[in-house]
Design an enzyme around this catalytic site. Sequence first.
Site, mmCIF file in Angstrom:
data_model
loop_
_atom_site.group_PDB
_atom_site.id
_atom_site.type_symbol
_atom_site.label_atom_id
_atom_site.label_comp_id
_atom_site.label_asym_id
_atom_site.label_seq_id
_atom_site.Cartn_x
_atom_site.Cartn_y
_atom_site.Cartn_z
ATOM 1 N N ASP A 104 1.018 -1.163 -0.137
ATOM 2 C CA ASP A 104 -0.024 -0.060 0.095
ATOM 3 C C ASP A 104 0.959 1.074 0.110
ATOM 4 O O ASP A 104 2.040 1.133 0.460
ATOM 5 C CB ASP A 104 -0.818 0.077 1.202
HETATM 6 C C1 BGC Z 1 -4.912 3.650 0.082
HETATM 7 C C2 BGC Z 1 -5.201 2.480 -1.092
HETATM 8 C C3 BGC Z 1 -4.886 3.247 -2.337
HETATM 9 C C4 BGC Z 1 -3.337 3.906 -2.379
HETATM 10 C C5 BGC Z 1 -3.227 4.538 -3.864
HETATM 11 C C6 BGC Z 1 -3.700 4.267 0.098
HETATM 12 O O1 BGC Z 1 -3.587 5.264 0.939
HETATM 13 O O2 BGC Z 1 -5.089 2.711 1.326
HETATM 14 O O3 BGC Z 1 -6.261 1.918 -0.789
HETATM 15 O O4 BGC Z 1 -5.080 2.257 -3.612
HETATM 16 O O5 BGC Z 1 -3.361 4.772 -1.349
HETATM 17 O O6 BGC Z 1 -3.994 5.645 -3.803
#
Ligand code: BGC
Length: 818
Positions: A228
Amino acid sequence: MTPTELLALLTDEEKVALTAGADAWTTPAIDRLGIPPLRLGDGPHGVRRPQEGSGLSMFDSHPATCFPTAAALGASWDPALVRRIGEALGRESQEHGVDILLGPGVNLKRTPIGGRNFEYYSEDPLVSSTLGSAWVGGVQSAGIGASVKHFAANNTEQRRYGIDSVVDERALRELYLSSFEPVVTRERPATVMAAYNRLNGTHCTENHWLLTEVLREEWGYEGVVVSDWGASWDRTASIPAGTDLTMPGLGRADDRYVLAALRGGGLSREALDAAVLRVLELVERYGGDEELDRPVDLVAHHLLAKEAAEAGTVLLKNDALPGHGVVLPMAPDARVAVIGAMAAEPRFQGAGSSHVVPTRVESLLESLREREAGGLRVDYAEGYDRYATTTSAEQLAAAVRVAGEADVAVVVIGLPEVYETEGVDRRHMRLPECFDALVDAVAAVNPRTVVVLQNGSPVELPWVASVPAVLECYLGGQASGSALASVLVGESEPGGRLAETFPVRYEEHPVSWLPAGPATVEYRESLYLGYRYFDTAAETVAFPFGHGLSYTDFSWTEAVVTGTPETGVVVRLTVTNTGDREGCEVVQVYVHDVVSTLFRPEQELRGFGKVRLTAGESREVEIVLPPRAFAFWDVVNGAWVVEPGRFEVRLARSSRDVVQRVVLTAAGEEPATSGGEGRAREVGPVAEGYRRPGRDRGFGAAAFTALLGRGAPANRSDRPGAFTLDTALRDMQGTRTGRWLTRFLTRQAVKTIGAPDLGPVDYVAGEVVGQFSLRMLPTVSDAVVSRRTAVLALRVLNRLTRPRGARGTRGQGTGESI
Ligand code: BGC
């Protein structure tokens, strides 16, 4: 050249580069070998391709169809529909040049106040994994890779970057991992996203057990594990654990520590090569530009979004009034008072990384007004201020006036944006007080009041007994307004069933009582998640899991059940639409273990089928229950076991509305107790105690220790002077430097997330920033702050905040590594 051939030609620098993004959204291109970049993008209910130069802003992206959120799709119980949405998302991803679409989110809704619940399908792993699989299947059929997320046990937004989810093995296997496993094994998603949180002590991105032993070795996963955004702090730890691609990239200077480790033996060449090979395979499969064979049909996608919003709308209540019949659907020539600013400006998606700039938005008000030519008469009162979420005496008076003059009053309320956003859990389950007051005032003057809810997760409904009809629309995407109008007037039927329980009050939810932060979240309810708890404890709920009414009626024939629990069971029955209009029925199959050695919930959903039938039509529904439907996870032997004895198969319309029961007998296996002396037996008595209805929510500390097989780790705040990279800023507020840092970052965040439709942005920014830990500084600063600087900042912070006389903590347990 094949990925293996390319690997042999790469320099160490190039290999290391390929394990992290070139920036926030792409992987590095290696021109000399013709390796193209790969573009990743959010997800999941629409494509968010940021406008060039928009930095980290979540709101400045190219327009794309905003489909209903996962909360609404979860309520559809319709994998075929979700697959079609996946296909549409795949085509829009192609058009936007996004190779990997970051979704679906299949975390379970452990608590109704989870700030990100709108992005998840259900509190039940079968619903969640079935719909998640359909989404992946659809997206990948268009040649776009999916990223099932957030792996795993990522169920809280509070302190989300460092919190440790402490989960016993059965709950992990039977619930939280079960929501991912079928998606991974059946659909082979291109990527799996490792979550921010720690799981049983170790960050998911560095968790070898999770990413390598379970995901790869047990489930046979061959794709890429992506972190993530910001979740992988140290590639020398995350790569060997199984994280192949760290996102976002922090600039090529950030590769130096990885290279140094590679050369100094701190990172094995084998682990690096394995990660790079998987990234190369991903790029080979999904990278590079592909021509669209035909343009994206945005009109068709909008209509699909409408169909899905209707399918995810749940009719919670539709009482008949004496002499009048049911309130819904409304008569085509009714005089209707539409009350509530959300009717004019709908709440249709959640806030955070999933935010989509829609291609168009339809409101309920305009959609109903379009029907005035057909005889409908529409009056409107705003009722409240859409963003301040306040109501004035004048607004209330106007609402009461139009309601009093109408045949039907439709009050549209919900959770404002600031209540439900990624990064912040809600504090309670209530609606804004002024919404409750508005419903009371309207219901007092019009007995035919319909309340319409636009929210991503359950809310308390204190007025529910005084209104005859309630529709839960969830966050239904850009076409939610026209979908709702169709449902209200009966052109479409509300096809949804709750994929989560609506407790009466938040305090009655087991999780509300359990330890959550500052360092750990203890999953002391274990298997008793959602309806698994409420049905076991036989507690009253506002609306049960699986509940939802139709505008028509159905009859079911006696079910024929063949097979055995050990080999799998097939349930067949015929459903007939006995009413006078088309409608949907969802047949739900729960399994109850009649006598079990181990604790088990009263019943668990093990199969379901949705049918759409015209008036008078009959259709056979077949639901297959594999042996796993009867099994529990044997922690001693690390295997799924079907225990000998009787099982009751329950065919139901909701977890509280069982229509038929069939008893089956399994010869089964003896659950093993050898080797894990007493573990299976130990949890038995605890389970008996837990089964007693009442205030006994969650296993006590001693029982939880028995369940974990170890003591739960300390759940204490890090002390000033001993903060770590995981300490949330909200836990540094006792220090002047911590407060200063929070204020500074909040000012930056306001600029980043500032969006006209969020309401009080500083509140949201403050809450979001409060969850930050220093390990996120490089990511949230877009690499302006390097990892090295973040560690130095931690040292300075600890020095400045250290209580007088305390010894230095440099390098001791602070989690730093640069
Ligand atoms: C979120 C993800 C997301 C990623 C990219 C993160 O903060 O938890 O779900 O895909 O950011 O934006």
